[in-house]
Motif scaffolding. Structure first.
Motif, PDB file in Angstrom:
ATOM      1  N   UNK A   1       0.841  -1.195   0.000  1.00  0.00           N
ATOM      2  CA  UNK A   1       0.000   0.000   0.000  1.00  0.00           C
ATOM      3  C   UNK A   1       0.877   1.246   0.000  1.00  0.00           C
ATOM      4  N   UNK A   2       0.545   2.187  -0.848  1.00  0.00           N
ATOM      5  CA  UNK A   2       1.232   3.474  -0.888  1.00  0.00           C
ATOM      6  C   UNK A   2       0.282   4.543  -0.371  1.00  0.00           C
ATOM      7  N   UNK A   3       0.707   5.245   0.686  1.00  0.00           N
ATOM      8  CA  UNK A   3      -0.074   6.354   1.212  1.00  0.00           C
ATOM      9  C   UNK A   3       0.221   7.594   0.364  1.00  0.00           C
ATOM     10  N   UNK A   4      -0.796   8.092  -0.347  1.00  0.00           N
ATOM     11  CA  UNK A   4      -0.595   9.215  -1.252  1.00  0.00           C
ATOM     12  C   UNK A   4      -1.893   9.985  -1.438  1.00  0.00           C
ATOM     13  N   UNK A   5      -1.844  11.330  -1.510  1.00  0.00           N
ATOM     14  CA  UNK A   5      -3.066  12.105  -1.753  1.00  0.00           C
ATOM     15  C   UNK A   5      -3.654  11.850  -3.138  1.00  0.00           C
TER      16      UNK A   5
ATOM     17  N   UNK B   1      -1.853  -1.045  -4.178  1.00  0.00           N
ATOM     18  CA  UNK B   1      -2.976  -0.174  -3.802  1.00  0.00           C
ATOM     19  C   UNK B   1      -2.441   1.200  -3.434  1.00  0.00           C
ATOM     20  N   UNK B   2      -3.021   2.242  -4.020  1.00  0.00           N
ATOM     21  CA  UNK B   2      -2.704   3.617  -3.644  1.00  0.00           C
ATOM     22  C   UNK B   2      -3.868   4.160  -2.831  1.00  0.00           C
ATOM     23  N   UNK B   3      -3.575   4.672  -1.631  1.00  0.00           N
ATOM     24  CA  UNK B   3      -4.624   5.018  -0.678  1.00  0.00           C
ATOM     25  C   UNK B   3      -4.491   6.463  -0.217  1.00  0.00           C
ATOM     26  N   UNK B   4      -5.625   7.154  -0.184  1.00  0.00           N
ATOM     27  CA  UNK B   4      -5.693   8.528   0.324  1.00  0.00           C
ATOM     28  C   UNK B   4      -6.714   8.596   1.445  1.00  0.00           C
ATOM     29  N   UNK B   5      -6.392   9.357   2.490  1.00  0.00           N
ATOM     30  CA  UNK B   5      -7.358   9.569   3.579  1.00  0.00           C
ATOM     31  C   UNK B   5      -8.342  10.681   3.246  1.00  0.00           C
ATOM     32  N   UNK B   6      -8.066  11.455   2.215  1.00  0.00           N
ATOM     33  CA  UNK B   6      -8.966  12.550   1.864  1.00  0.00           C
ATOM     34  C   UNK B   6      -8.263  13.559   0.988  1.00  0.00           C
ATOM     35  N   UNK B   7      -8.988  14.587   0.628  1.00  0.00           N
ATOM     36  CA  UNK B   7      -8.463  15.590  -0.292  1.00  0.00           C
ATOM     37  C   UNK B   7      -7.688  16.667   0.461  1.00  0.00           C
ATOM     38  N   UNK B   8      -6.570  16.237   1.017  1.00  0.00           N
ATOM     39  CA  UNK B   8      -5.669  17.169   1.700  1.00  0.00           C
ATOM     40  C   UNK B   8      -4.273  16.559   1.679  1.00  0.00           C
ATOM     41  N   UNK B   9      -3.276  17.376   1.987  1.00  0.00           N
ATOM     42  CA  UNK B   9      -1.885  16.924   1.922  1.00  0.00           C
ATOM     43  C   UNK B   9      -1.257  17.009   3.305  1.00  0.00           C
TER      44      UNK B   9
ATOM     45  N   UNK C   1      -1.241   8.655   8.039  1.00  0.00           N
ATOM     46  CA  UNK C   1      -2.175   7.887   7.219  1.00  0.00           C
ATOM     47  C   UNK C   1      -1.972   6.390   7.430  1.00  0.00           C
ATOM     48  N   UNK C   2      -0.726   5.964   7.518  1.00  0.00           N
ATOM     49  CA  UNK C   2      -0.435   4.546   7.749  1.00  0.00           C
ATOM     50  C   UNK C   2      -1.005   4.081   9.088  1.00  0.00           C
ATOM     51  N   UNK C   3      -0.870   4.910  10.116  1.00  0.00           N
ATOM     52  CA  UNK C   3      -1.422   4.560  11.426  1.00  0.00           C
ATOM     53  C   UNK C   3      -2.934   4.412  11.361  1.00  0.00           C
ATOM     54  N   UNK C   4      -3.583   5.311  10.622  1.00  0.00           N
ATOM     55  CA  UNK C   4      -5.036   5.242  10.486  1.00  0.00           C
ATOM     56  C   UNK C   4      -5.459   3.939   9.824  1.00  0.00           C
ATOM     57  N   UNK C   5      -4.745   3.546   8.782  1.00  0.00           N
ATOM     58  CA  UNK C   5      -5.071   2.293   8.097  1.00  0.00           C
ATOM     59  C   UNK C   5      -4.846   1.104   9.025  1.00  0.00           C
TER      60      UNK C   5
END
Length: 250
Positions: free
Chosen positions: A85-89, A129-137, A144-148
């Motif tokens: 998984x890649x954490x990315x906006x 998988x590329x994952x975003x927590x939302x529309x912010x940077x 983000x990794x901790x949230x997942x």
């Protein structure tokens, strides 16, 4: 057991997270195993360089591919991850359904970017998988990794004391959760809705469903497009649209 391997330049950020609350409980139960890999350790020059200027110009620095490739190759020699998984906006918005899917895996790798991101060859070669927590940077992918991790670990069997509570949470059935109350029945002039004190389980379930529908309709109407709604649910929503709130006060 579900294993997490987090590639990060800042493993110290994860120490209190790994040693607290549900995450620690899950490790103590043997439900999960968490490891941080500092990919700076896989840089080969004497300065342990992990970033460089982007080709074509532009502000900021990019993470170089070599240390990340070496870290992933070393990990792959020990085990084959089910997903990387890649954490990315730029990623797909994270959803509860994704957490449920990941909770069925045995080994997950999470890549935490930093600076202006990372060389795209990492994504092309490794990422599933590329994952975003939302529309912010954010500054990096660690939060983000901790949230997942938190959202996945709590779904593992026996980690939560009462597994039934998972079924009633927000997003579990495509709706936001209904409001909840505990003792005292009256606090500073605010009373618990009478239906919750009635002992009538059918009416309580009906009220809770109505509240979930109302909260979702009011706060996240986009979720209703994909929720599994019955005909009676649709009738209730039509009432809300007409300004009819009867039954919400319990």
């Amino acid at each position: 057991m579900l294993k997490f391997h987090v590639l990060t330049l800042f493993p110290e950020l994860f120490t209190p997270f790994f040693e607290t609350s549900i995450i620690k409980r899950a490790q103590d139960l043997g439900a999960t195993q968490l490891q941080c890999i500092n990919f700076r350790d896989y840089a080969t020059d004497r300065h342990r360089t992990v970033d460089d200027y982007p080709f074509g110009g532009g502000a900021g620095m990019l993470l170089k591919p070599e240390p990340i490739f070496r870290a992933l190759e070393a990990l792959q020699e020990r085990e084959t991850p089910d997903a990387i998984l890649l954490m990315t906006p730029q990623g797909k918005p994270y959803r509860q359904s994704m957490a449920q899917e990941f909770s069925q895996k045995k080994s997950l790798v999470i890549l935490c970017g930093h600076y202006e991101g990372m060389d795209d060859r990492v994504r092309q070669t490794w990422v599933t998988d590329e994952i975003s927590l939302g529309d912010f940077v954010m500054t990096g992918g660690e939060i983000a990794a901790m949230a997942v991790i938190d959202s996945v670990v709590r779904l593992l069997p026996s980690v939560l004391g009462n597994q039934e509570s998972l079924a009633e949470e927000s997003h579990s059935h495509g709706l936001l959760e209904y409001p909840q109350y505990t003792r005292p029945a009256v606090f500073r002039g605010i009373s618990v809705p009478p239906v919750l004190l009635s002992g009538h389980h059918g009416k309580i379930a009906e009220w809770r469903r109505m509240q979930s529908l109302y909260r979702t309709w009011k706060r996240r109407p986009d979720m209703l497009l994909h929720a599994n709604l019955s005909e009676s649910d649709r009738v209730v929503i039509q009432r809300f649209e007409k300004g009819d709130w009867s039954g919400l006060d319990g």
